[in-house]
Design a protein around this motif. Sequence first.
Motif, mmCIF file in Angstrom:
data_model
loop_
_atom_site.group_PDB
_atom_site.id
_atom_site.type_symbol
_atom_site.label_atom_id
_atom_site.label_comp_id
_atom_site.label_asym_id
_atom_site.label_seq_id
_atom_site.Cartn_x
_atom_site.Cartn_y
_atom_site.Cartn_z
ATOM 1 N N ASN A 24 0.834 -1.208 0.000
ATOM 2 C CA ASN A 24 0.000 0.000 0.000
ATOM 3 C C ASN A 24 0.869 1.258 0.000
ATOM 4 O OD1 ASN A 24 -2.325 -1.534 0.039
ATOM 5 N ND2 ASN A 24 -2.651 -1.342 2.247
ATOM 6 N N LYS A 25 1.968 1.220 0.759
ATOM 7 C CA LYS A 25 2.882 2.367 0.788
ATOM 8 C C LYS A 25 3.509 2.590 -0.585
ATOM 9 C CE LYS A 25 4.178 1.953 5.688
ATOM 10 N NZ LYS A 25 5.288 1.650 6.633
ATOM 11 N N ARG A 45 0.837 10.563 -3.593
ATOM 12 C CA ARG A 45 -0.199 11.050 -2.679
ATOM 13 C C ARG A 45 0.450 11.647 -1.430
ATOM 14 N NH1 ARG A 45 -4.891 6.413 -2.340
ATOM 15 N NH2 ARG A 45 -5.099 6.010 -4.588
ATOM 16 N N ARG A 85 2.246 1.829 -3.442
ATOM 17 C CA ARG A 85 1.220 2.383 -4.326
ATOM 18 C C ARG A 85 1.022 3.876 -4.073
ATOM 19 N NH1 ARG A 85 -2.889 0.168 -2.292
ATOM 20 N NH2 ARG A 85 -3.785 2.056 -1.387
ATOM 21 N N CYS A 86 1.012 4.259 -2.816
ATOM 22 C CA CYS A 86 0.839 5.679 -2.490
ATOM 23 C C CYS A 86 2.003 6.513 -3.022
ATOM 24 C CB CYS A 86 0.714 5.855 -0.974
ATOM 25 S SG CYS A 86 -0.796 5.161 -0.266
ATOM 26 N N SER A 127 -1.416 12.363 1.388
ATOM 27 C CA SER A 127 -2.065 11.652 2.488
ATOM 28 C C SER A 127 -2.667 10.372 1.930
ATOM 29 C CB SER A 127 -3.166 12.514 3.114
ATOM 30 O OG SER A 127 -3.837 11.809 4.128
ATOM 31 N N CYS A 128 -2.300 9.258 2.551
ATOM 32 C CA CYS A 128 -2.754 7.974 2.016
ATOM 33 C C CYS A 128 -2.869 6.976 3.157
ATOM 34 C CB CYS A 128 -1.788 7.468 0.951
ATOM 35 S SG CYS A 128 -2.286 5.917 0.181
ATOM 36 N N ASN A 129 -3.991 6.272 3.220
ATOM 37 C CA ASN A 129 -4.217 5.271 4.246
ATOM 38 C C ASN A 129 -3.591 3.949 3.812
ATOM 39 O OD1 ASN A 129 -5.179 3.819 6.452
ATOM 40 N ND2 ASN A 129 -7.164 3.408 5.475
ATOM 41 N N THR A 130 -2.625 3.479 4.580
ATOM 42 C CA THR A 130 -1.936 2.235 4.219
ATOM 43 C C THR A 130 -2.391 1.036 5.057
ATOM 44 O OG1 THR A 130 -0.121 2.699 5.761
ATOM 45 C CG2 THR A 130 0.105 3.520 3.493
ATOM 46 N N GLU A 162 1.831 6.987 -6.739
ATOM 47 C CA GLU A 162 0.768 7.910 -7.135
ATOM 48 C C GLU A 162 0.993 9.308 -6.566
ATOM 49 O OE1 GLU A 162 -2.781 6.037 -5.776
ATOM 50 O OE2 GLU A 162 -2.673 4.377 -7.222
#
Length: 425
Positions: free
Chosen positions: A259-260, A268, A262-263, A270-273, A266
Amino acid sequence: MSVEERFNKVTKAKWTRKDYQLLMFNLLVKFGDSVEIYLPGVITQTVASELNLSKIQEGFLGVTMYITMAAAILIVAPISDRFGRRPVLLTSLYTSILFTLLCAVVPNYGTLLLSRGLIGLCVGLNMSTAGIFYAEHVSDRSHYTFGTFLTSFVFAAGGGWVALLGFLLLDLVGWRIFVMCTSIPLFVPPIMILHCCIKAVDGEVVTEEEALVSRTSKDVIKVDNLNLRIVKASLFTFINIFQGYGSILLLPGLIREENKKRCMSENRVSCNTVVDGNQFLILALVTGVGNLFGRGVGYLLIKRIRFRILQPILAVVLSIGYLLLLFKHQSMVLVVFSMALCKIVYSMMRCETSLISFDPMFFGTETIAKASAIVLGCGMVGSAIGNGCSAFLNPYITVQITFALSIMLIGVVSTISERNSLDFE
């Protein structure tokens, strides 16, 4: 005729009423234990996010239960020998309900940590004792083998069940209610069985056939090289459970790392991992389906392939699975595939470690409680260390450690010459 032959043939493999009661009790207890053991993999990241915990605090929250569980298993043998299996089981089941309620209503991190540790203590007390309780009082060896397999199958289902419930309920009801809904209902039926059905187990017989079984099962079985058997089985179980239970926090950690990535790709801010939503289905697929498939295939194979042929092959395949995870720039698909492969093979080997852990033929009838506690306790130490690595280290460092242990496992299973899986046909 030897003691073993008389034990095997005395009932011609006919199930008694008490056999069914013991089996149902063991299945329910082990399913509840499984849910508790796999629960941290589902809720820890959510709890840490809600309570704004640091990485170290989150790590301790994830591993505390496994530490106390290992400690309880190591000390439970003399306790259950002194006070009896049934009182220990009742105490652990009642207190599991109490401490689960405490876990759900705690106001701060400290009491939450305490409650998870106490729950681990309760699970450790009944995990070993329930298996010995079943092995000591089941009427036939074939029933023991089948019941142990069925119990391990149900245990495997618990991991997938709690992950599936996480997908369906966690975001909807919150982690506090989720903990109560998943745990408490599972410990009530075993308490009722102990109170209403299995009121006594020493000397209580219903039929002439059960009386014969009771007398035969009391025959003393002694084994050679007991200490060496305990050491070998403990190493086998330690590494096996390190790999299996250690992945409870490892897989969520690997998903969070992806998830990190991917953020970052992209860009980002702020991104929820944190693992959430559909990613719980990944946990359910790998943990639940992988475990169940592995148990089924493992049970079939151990009846047909000798231990010293099957187990080293499985250890090699397991090593290959963790080797795939070491490749850089792997995709989420490769991560899921590799972890599923590892989970399946671990589960196949777990069929054998489950049989060894409570087998009076392997450890002897008079020393089964002590031997089982040591072997299973070493396994739970493996779970605590494995989850500790996953909680405090980068998940890919944990993969490297697990890969090294997988190589060691090949040598360990090759030395267990006392085991012959054809005995279980």
